[in-house]
Enzyme design. Sequence first.
Site, mmCIF file in Angstrom:
data_model
loop_
_atom_site.group_PDB
_atom_site.id
_atom_site.type_symbol
_atom_site.label_atom_id
_atom_site.label_comp_id
_atom_site.label_asym_id
_atom_site.label_seq_id
_atom_site.Cartn_x
_atom_site.Cartn_y
_atom_site.Cartn_z
ATOM 1 N N GLU A 172 -2.284 -9.214 4.016
ATOM 2 C CA GLU A 172 -2.597 -9.491 5.463
ATOM 3 C C GLU A 172 -4.136 -9.338 5.407
ATOM 4 O O GLU A 172 -4.967 -10.074 6.611
ATOM 5 C CB GLU A 172 -2.121 -8.633 6.320
ATOM 6 N N HIS A 215 -3.806 -5.001 0.304
ATOM 7 C CA HIS A 215 -3.064 -5.668 1.708
ATOM 8 C C HIS A 215 -3.441 -7.181 1.756
ATOM 9 O O HIS A 215 -4.494 -7.660 1.943
ATOM 10 C CB HIS A 215 -4.210 -4.970 2.720
ATOM 11 N N CYS A 261 0.904 -1.179 -0.039
ATOM 12 C CA CYS A 261 -0.049 -0.019 0.065
ATOM 13 C C CYS A 261 0.712 1.154 -0.058
ATOM 14 O O CYS A 261 1.612 1.515 -1.060
ATOM 15 C CB CYS A 261 -1.086 0.095 1.136
#
Length: 202
Positions: free
Chosen positions: A185, A183, A80
């Site tokens: 995660e 992202h 990001c």
Amino acid sequence: MIAIIDYGMGNVGSIKNMIAKIGFDAIITNDPELISKATKLILPGVGSFDSGMTNLKELGLIDILNKKVVQEKTPLLGICLGMHLLTNSSEEGRLKGLGFINAKTVKFKLSNKFKIPHMGWNYVKFSIKNKLSDNLIENSRFYFVHSYYVICEDKKNILMTTEYENEFTSAVSKDNIYGVQFHPEKSHKFGMKLMENFIKQA
């Protein structure tokens, strides 16, 4: 050793937790000495471009990043804002970026039908296949939250693209340097596979 760089611009804990689920240990650090020993680097981030670059400078991390990434060719994954910082500059700020990728960061200019920020799940298409995208299926889905995106000067550095009214670059790659707009995660099995690729193969 996998080092997640903590420069005050993101939820580094969630990345560490994902890496643990894959079966690897990572440290969260802003210590140049520890970073110098790392075999993989992750630069996450949420927030403004200038704040990110300012924090890296104030923590004395720019020189060690240049040494590790440019000179020693240590694999680096920017996430990001971390991907934006890999570029030369951003419309969001006045400071120069790290310049690891010959690119610029610009703001979405969309019709009223599309909200900014671009937020939620979206698909990626592969411009090229490499170690980061290995065994990811076409149209894999990832989670996005961003108002800015990257334009590469060299199209060979475009790894993935995504449609949001228009097509934009959602992942970049150059030698040992990788960046993703989404992202991992927050992207469940797709994010875990991408992170596993970075750790095991990149």
